[in-house]
Design an enzyme around this catalytic site. Structure first.
Site, PDB file in Angstrom:
ATOM      1  N   GLU A  91      79.615  58.273  88.161  1.00  0.00           N
ATOM      2  CA  GLU A  91      78.589  57.974  89.625  1.00  0.00           C
ATOM      3  C   GLU A  91      79.141  56.922  90.228  1.00  0.00           C
ATOM      4  O   GLU A  91      79.388  55.751  89.689  1.00  0.00           O
ATOM      5  CB  GLU A  91      77.127  58.024  89.338  1.00  0.00           C
ATOM      6  CG  GLU A  91      76.372  58.043  90.631  1.00  0.00           C
ATOM      7  CD  GLU A  91      74.801  58.442  90.231  1.00  0.00           C
ATOM      8  OE1 GLU A  91      74.599  59.414  89.816  1.00  0.00           O
ATOM      9  OE2 GLU A  91      74.080  57.554  90.946  1.00  0.00           O
ATOM     10  N   ASP A  93      77.776  54.394  93.589  1.00  0.00           N
ATOM     11  CA  ASP A  93      76.395  54.376  94.490  1.00  0.00           C
ATOM     12  C   ASP A  93      76.326  53.300  95.606  1.00  0.00           C
ATOM     13  O   ASP A  93      76.728  52.205  95.248  1.00  0.00           O
ATOM     14  CB  ASP A  93      75.185  53.810  93.393  1.00  0.00           C
ATOM     15  CG  ASP A  93      74.798  54.948  92.496  1.00  0.00           C
ATOM     16  OD1 ASP A  93      74.951  56.110  92.815  1.00  0.00           O
ATOM     17  OD2 ASP A  93      74.591  54.474  91.359  1.00  0.00           O
ATOM     18  N   GLU A  95      73.182  52.008  97.160  1.00  0.00           N
ATOM     19  CA  GLU A  95      71.788  52.028  97.259  1.00  0.00           C
ATOM     20  C   GLU A  95      71.283  51.004  98.268  1.00  0.00           C
ATOM     21  O   GLU A  95      71.451  49.750  98.002  1.00  0.00           O
ATOM     22  CB  GLU A  95      71.292  51.703  96.004  1.00  0.00           C
ATOM     23  CG  GLU A  95      71.545  52.790  94.766  1.00  0.00           C
ATOM     24  CD  GLU A  95      71.112  52.580  93.410  1.00  0.00           C
ATOM     25  OE1 GLU A  95      70.752  53.411  92.868  1.00  0.00           O
ATOM     26  OE2 GLU A  95      71.394  51.432  93.047  1.00  0.00           O
TER      27      GLU A  95
END
Length: 274
Positions: A91, A93, A95
């Protein structure tokens, strides 16, 4: 790395519904311009998440985002790539961590590779991401992963398999979400969401993707050829001008790095400093 000038090609599409679907919270979505502009929102009943119908094995993934303003403490707004398989999860990310009124919204990036994450880096941006749309980009090939904000590289994660560091190896879907993260996102979870300010609205537009779709395959071998532009030698490292910007952003705007967190990592992980 050379400068990048990408169009939507065939993957961005005129409408979100052509290439994306809602994993949850489909009743917490608004679309405009025939589906080219999307808002997802969080209230006490739910947030929302959409993801691409296809999975990819490398390329350029970019979108413009405007994150919730006002008192958004505890609200997490995301844009990321995530592997279809949870076995050895991969993953990447972006955020956005909401904050109290008048305090900055921080941008956190993270990298999961072959099941290992906890590689957070956090930035105080040079602009207010709640005031207008800005572009956020993930670039991924077999040599490096680069996170960009408005065409400025803010993070580079190199392929260091030669020293035992995991690297992306699985097909990845594009995803975005807004959700309740007040257990950790603001002041270490001490500041909770003030629902009097709900709904918290995140805007997404200008989906720009130039990437290798994997189809039904469970691996990305077909995407590692030298033919796609993002795999060509000019994109194996940052060029001098990009590296200069990268070094400036790191020294000026990065406020947390797992590599230097001695409580979490008394011995820096092997990829740190590479």
């Amino acid at each position: 790395m050379q400068s990048v000038n990408c169009s939507n090609e065939d993957l961005g599409g005129p409408s979100i519904f052509d290439n994306y679907e809602f994993a949850w919270g489909s009743d917490h979505v608004r679309t405009f311009g025939g589906g080219t502009d999307v808002q997802i929102f969080l209230d006490q009943s739910s947030g929302a998440r959409f993801e691409s119908k296809a999975a990819y094995g490398g390329g350029y993934f970019s979108i413009e985002i405007k994150v919730p303003g006002r008192n958004s403490a505890g609200v997490v707004t995301t844009f990321y790539l995530t592997s279809v398989s949870e076995n050895g999860h991969d993953e990447l990310d972006f955020e956005f961590l909401g904050n109290k009124e008048g305090q900055p919204v921080y941008l956190q990036t993270n990298v999961f590779a072959e099941g290992k994450g906890e590689r957070e880096q956090r930035f105080k941006l040079w602009f207010d991401p709640t005031a207008d749309f800005h572009r956020y980009t993930i670039f991924w090939n077999q040599h490096m992963i680069v996170f960009y904000v408005d065409d400025s590289p803010i993070r580079v994660f190199k392929n260091n398999r030669n020293i035992g560091v995991g690297y992306l190896s699985k097909p990845m879907k594009i995803a975005a979400s807004i959700w309740n993260g007040d257990g950790w996102a603001t002041d270490g979870g001490r500041t909770k969401i003030n629902w009097a300010y709900a709904p918290f609205i995140a805007g997404y537009r200008d989906f720009t993707v130039s990437a290798c779709p994997v189809g039904d395959s469970d691996n990305i071998d077909a995407c590692i050829s030298p033919n796609p532009w993002w795999n060509q030698e000019g994109f194996w490292t940052l060029g001098p001008s990009e590296d200069h910007i990268y070094q400036y952003v790191k020294s000026t705007y990065k406020i947390y790095d797992y590599c230097t967190d001695q409580t979490k990592n008394p011995t820096p992980p092997p990829e740190c400093g590479q």
